[in-house]
Design a protein around this motif. Structure first.
Motif, PDB file in Angstrom:
ATOM      1  N   ILE A 195       9.048   3.178  -4.740  1.00  9.51           N
ATOM      2  CA  ILE A 195       8.330   3.473  -2.695  1.00  9.51           C
ATOM      3  C   ILE A 195       8.362   5.447  -3.587  1.00  9.51           C
ATOM      4  CG2 ILE A 195       8.135   3.689  -0.955  1.00  9.51           C
ATOM      5  CD1 ILE A 195       9.256   0.711  -0.923  1.00  9.51           C
ATOM      6  N   GLY A 196       7.315   6.186  -2.820  1.00 11.18           N
ATOM      7  CA  GLY A 196       7.564   7.671  -2.241  1.00 11.18           C
ATOM      8  C   GLY A 196       7.043   7.779  -0.760  1.00 11.18           C
ATOM      9  N   ASN A 197       8.236   7.526   0.329  1.00 13.13           N
ATOM     10  CA  ASN A 197       8.164   7.858   0.948  1.00 13.13           C
ATOM     11  C   ASN A 197       7.749   8.852   2.072  1.00 13.13           C
ATOM     12  OD1 ASN A 197       7.159   5.773   3.707  1.00 13.13           O
ATOM     13  ND2 ASN A 197      10.189   5.457   3.579  1.00 13.13           N
ATOM     14  N   LEU A 198       6.177   9.547   3.052  1.00 15.20           N
ATOM     15  CA  LEU A 198       6.722   9.955   4.243  1.00 15.20           C
ATOM     16  C   LEU A 198       6.486   9.314   5.016  1.00 15.20           C
ATOM     17  CD1 LEU A 198       6.230  12.765   4.959  1.00 15.20           C
ATOM     18  CD2 LEU A 198       3.578  13.103   4.176  1.00 15.20           C
ATOM     19  N   LEU A 206       7.233  12.854  -3.725  1.00 17.30           N
ATOM     20  CA  LEU A 206       6.761  12.064  -4.816  1.00 17.30           C
ATOM     21  C   LEU A 206       7.717  12.974  -5.901  1.00 17.30           C
ATOM     22  CD1 LEU A 206       3.974  15.203  -3.869  1.00 17.30           C
ATOM     23  CD2 LEU A 206       3.298  12.915  -5.137  1.00 17.30           C
ATOM     24  N   VAL A 207       8.976  13.693  -5.845  1.00 17.20           N
ATOM     25  CA  VAL A 207       9.728  14.290  -7.258  1.00 17.20           C
ATOM     26  C   VAL A 207      10.083  12.859  -8.131  1.00 17.20           C
ATOM     27  CG1 VAL A 207      11.826  13.547  -5.850  1.00 17.20           C
ATOM     28  CG2 VAL A 207      11.330  15.397  -8.017  1.00 17.20           C
ATOM     29  N   HIS A 208      10.133  11.746  -7.199  1.00 19.99           N
ATOM     30  CA  HIS A 208      10.097  10.857  -9.082  1.00 19.99           C
ATOM     31  C   HIS A 208       9.068  10.170  -9.295  1.00 19.99           C
ATOM     32  CE1 HIS A 208       9.895   9.191  -4.763  1.00 19.99           C
ATOM     33  NE2 HIS A 208      10.142   7.665  -5.721  1.00 19.99           N
ATOM     34  N   ALA A 209       7.755  10.574  -9.226  1.00 20.07           N
ATOM     35  CA  ALA A 209       6.530   9.903  -9.596  1.00 20.07           C
ATOM     36  C   ALA A 209       6.892   8.164  -8.864  1.00 20.07           C
ATOM     37  CB  ALA A 209       6.661  10.072 -11.359  1.00 20.07           C
ATOM     38  N   PRO A 210       7.042   8.438  -8.151  1.00 17.06           N
ATOM     39  CA  PRO A 210       6.795   6.717  -7.708  1.00 17.06           C
ATOM     40  C   PRO A 210       5.667   6.250  -8.290  1.00 17.06           C
ATOM     41  CG  PRO A 210       6.245   8.181  -5.718  1.00 17.06           C
ATOM     42  CD  PRO A 210       6.685   8.679  -6.594  1.00 17.06           C
ATOM     43  N   ARG A 211       5.492   4.893  -7.828  1.00 22.52           N
ATOM     44  CA  ARG A 211       4.591   3.854  -8.448  1.00 22.52           C
ATOM     45  C   ARG A 211       3.364   3.934  -7.211  1.00 22.52           C
ATOM     46  NH1 ARG A 211       5.568  -1.313 -11.129  1.00 22.52           N
ATOM     47  NH2 ARG A 211       3.702  -1.919 -11.359  1.00 22.52           N
ATOM     48  N   GLY A 243      -2.268   4.639  -9.946  1.00 20.42           N
ATOM     49  CA  GLY A 243      -0.168   4.772  -8.587  1.00 20.42           C
ATOM     50  C   GLY A 243      -0.801   4.620  -7.637  1.00 20.42           C
ATOM     51  N   THR A 244      -1.211   4.104  -6.252  1.00 17.43           N
ATOM     52  CA  THR A 244      -1.062   3.221  -5.188  1.00 17.43           C
ATOM     53  C   THR A 244      -1.231   4.199  -3.784  1.00 17.43           C
ATOM     54  OG1 THR A 244      -1.457   0.949  -6.168  1.00 17.43           O
ATOM     55  CG2 THR A 244      -1.801   1.278  -3.618  1.00 17.43           C
ATOM     56  N   VAL A 245      -1.801   4.036  -2.980  1.00 25.28           N
ATOM     57  CA  VAL A 245      -1.664   5.200  -2.220  1.00 25.28           C
ATOM     58  C   VAL A 245      -2.161   4.934  -0.454  1.00 25.28           C
ATOM     59  CG1 VAL A 245      -2.061   7.788  -0.788  1.00 25.28           C
ATOM     60  CG2 VAL A 245      -1.370   7.390  -2.973  1.00 25.28           C
ATOM     61  N   ILE A 246      -1.182   4.704   0.089  1.00 23.48           N
ATOM     62  CA  ILE A 246      -1.342   3.949   1.515  1.00 23.48           C
ATOM     63  C   ILE A 246      -1.005   4.832   2.158  1.00 23.48           C
ATOM     64  CG2 ILE A 246      -0.798   2.294   3.194  1.00 23.48           C
ATOM     65  CD1 ILE A 246       0.906   0.777   0.863  1.00 23.48           C
ATOM     66  N   VAL A 247      -2.444   5.273   3.439  1.00 24.24           N
ATOM     67  CA  VAL A 247      -2.238   6.157   4.475  1.00 24.24           C
ATOM     68  C   VAL A 247      -2.026   6.032   5.975  1.00 24.24           C
ATOM     69  CG1 VAL A 247      -3.885   7.234   4.182  1.00 24.24           C
ATOM     70  CG2 VAL A 247      -2.954   8.686   4.825  1.00 24.24           C
ATOM     71  N   SER A 248      -1.540   6.159   6.696  1.00 20.20           N
ATOM     72  CA  SER A 248      -1.855   5.781   8.396  1.00 20.20           C
ATOM     73  C   SER A 248      -2.364   6.649   8.797  1.00 20.20           C
ATOM     74  CB  SER A 248      -0.368   5.870   8.470  1.00 20.20           C
ATOM     75  OG  SER A 248      -0.542   5.464   9.880  1.00 20.20           O
ATOM     76  N   SER A 249      -3.451   7.010   9.265  1.00 27.25           N
ATOM     77  CA  SER A 249      -3.533   8.365   9.841  1.00 27.25           C
ATOM     78  C   SER A 249      -4.414   7.914  10.820  1.00 27.25           C
ATOM     79  CB  SER A 249      -4.672   9.019   8.632  1.00 27.25           C
ATOM     80  OG  SER A 249      -5.230  10.038   9.426  1.00 27.25           O
ATOM     81  N   HIS A 250      -4.951   8.967  12.025  1.00 28.48           N
ATOM     82  CA  HIS A 250      -6.165   8.914  13.631  1.00 28.48           C
ATOM     83  C   HIS A 250      -6.946   9.192  12.879  1.00 28.48           C
ATOM     84  CE1 HIS A 250      -2.409   8.146  15.610  1.00 28.48           C
ATOM     85  NE2 HIS A 250      -2.351   7.404  16.251  1.00 28.48           N
ATOM     86  N   SER A 251      -7.495  10.134  11.793  1.00 28.72           N
ATOM     87  CA  SER A 251      -8.726  10.567  11.330  1.00 28.72           C
ATOM     88  C   SER A 251      -9.346   9.455  10.479  1.00 28.72           C
ATOM     89  CB  SER A 251      -8.263  11.938  10.007  1.00 28.72           C
ATOM     90  OG  SER A 251      -9.620  12.884  10.128  1.00 28.72           O
ATOM     91  N   MET A 252     -10.366   8.861  11.317  1.00 29.98           N
ATOM     92  CA  MET A 252     -11.970   7.986  11.196  1.00 29.98           C
ATOM     93  C   MET A 252     -12.339   8.752   9.294  1.00 29.98           C
ATOM     94  SD  MET A 252     -10.615   5.193  12.219  1.00 29.98           S
ATOM     95  CE  MET A 252      -9.654   5.069  13.451  1.00 29.98           C
ATOM     96  N   ASP A 253     -12.655  10.542   9.557  1.00 30.75           N
ATOM     97  CA  ASP A 253     -13.635  11.143   8.900  1.00 30.75           C
ATOM     98  C   ASP A 253     -12.257  10.966   7.412  1.00 30.75           C
ATOM     99  OD1 ASP A 253     -15.080  11.348  10.117  1.00 30.75           O
ATOM    100  OD2 ASP A 253     -15.183  12.616  11.245  1.00 30.75           O
ATOM    101  N   LEU A 254     -11.434  11.068   7.150  1.00 28.02           N
ATOM    102  CA  LEU A 254     -10.262  10.802   6.362  1.00 28.02           C
ATOM    103  C   LEU A 254     -10.769  10.101   5.570  1.00 28.02           C
ATOM    104  CD1 LEU A 254      -7.122  13.243   5.836  1.00 28.02           C
ATOM    105  CD2 LEU A 254      -7.624  11.203   5.194  1.00 28.02           C
TER     106      LEU A 254
END
Length: 258
Positions: free
Chosen positions: A86-89, A157-162, A193-204
């Motif tokens: 996991i790469g976590n922001l 990102l530094v550890h190249a997570p899945r 790779g897989t990205v999960i993004v939480s955002s308030h921007s519906m356009d994004l």
């Protein structure tokens, strides 16, 4: 749309997640399966339970009930193996901000036991990618909000997570850096790779994601491919239809300028 590599096992599987804070039920039995190789958006109003859900999914907050697994590895029964993937922001997590940006990225690489030479090379790549070269030797405590967000993303990102789990990754980030980061994330998902993004921007979310879940009051209202969730409307319109609360108010009379 980002390419999704075929894979039978979900990158992230949440089953029956529950979390209470005193009398408040913040997450109410969330089930979610995030396909491997997807760019998955998580949207909802303030207080919907998005951040709490992601915190439980990544091992930052223990659920009261339910399970979370990353590529089949249970986050809570085998946290070391799960967190390596996991790469976590995360929102609101304090950084070691007395370190410089360069030191912080390198330190994070050491936490993941990367070889020293690899850490040096990856740190340099990430500093350039995030346009932080001029600030690389400056303490993170002195960074702007946007720069802090970028160095935190570099650490993720530094550890190249899945699996990348990003809570509002573009908030306060300048448009040029945001466009560069988008390119990297698209390439990342195209490679599996897989990205999960939480955002308030519906356009994004509508522009970048191939899957989306709409969350409200700690529950998933709808989840699936973006086109299916939109159901012929824009994501913004579909969101308002499901979540409600739109009042079309004109505001008080004293505020109007005529």
């Amino acid at each position: 749309m980002p390419h999704r590599a075929p894979d039978a096992a979900p990158a992230l599987a949440l089953r029956g997640l529950v979390k209470r804070f005193g009398a408040k039920l913040a997450v109410d039995g969330i089930d979610l399966a995030v396909p491997t190789g997807s760019f998955y958006g998580l949207v909802g109003p303030n207080g919907a339970g998005k951040t709490t859900t992601l915190s439980m999914a990544t091992g930052l907050l223990r659920p009261d009930a339910g399970t979370a697994s990353v590529h089949g590895v249970d986050v809570w029964s085998d946290p070391t193996a799960a967190k390596r993937m996991i790469g976590n922001l995360a929102d609101g997590v304090r950084l070691f901000d007395r370190l410089t940006g360069e030191q912080l990225i390198a330190y994070t690489g050491r936490l993941f036991s990367l070889p020293r030479d690899e850490i040096v090379a990856r740190t340099a790549d990430l500093i350039d990618l995030m346009d932080l070269r001029e600030a690389a030797g400056v303490a993170v405590a002195d960074y702007s909000a946007g720069m802090t967000k970028k160095v935190a993303l570099a650490c993720a990102l530094v550890h190249a997570p899945r699996l990348l789990v990003l809570d509002e990754p573009f908030e306060s980030v300048d448009p040029v850096s945001a466009a560069n980061i988008e390119d990297v994330l698209r390439s990342y998902t195209a490679s599996g790779g897989t990205v999960i993004v939480s955002s308030h921007s519906m356009d994004l979310v509508q522009r970048m994601c191939d899957h989306v879940a709409i969350v409200s009051n700690g529950r998933v209202l709808v989840a699936g491919p973006v086109a299916e969730v939109r159901a012929g409307s824009s994501l913004q319109e579909r969101f308002l239809e499901l979540v409600g609360g739109r009042t079309h108010a004109e505001g008080p009379a004293w505020l109007r300028q005529s």
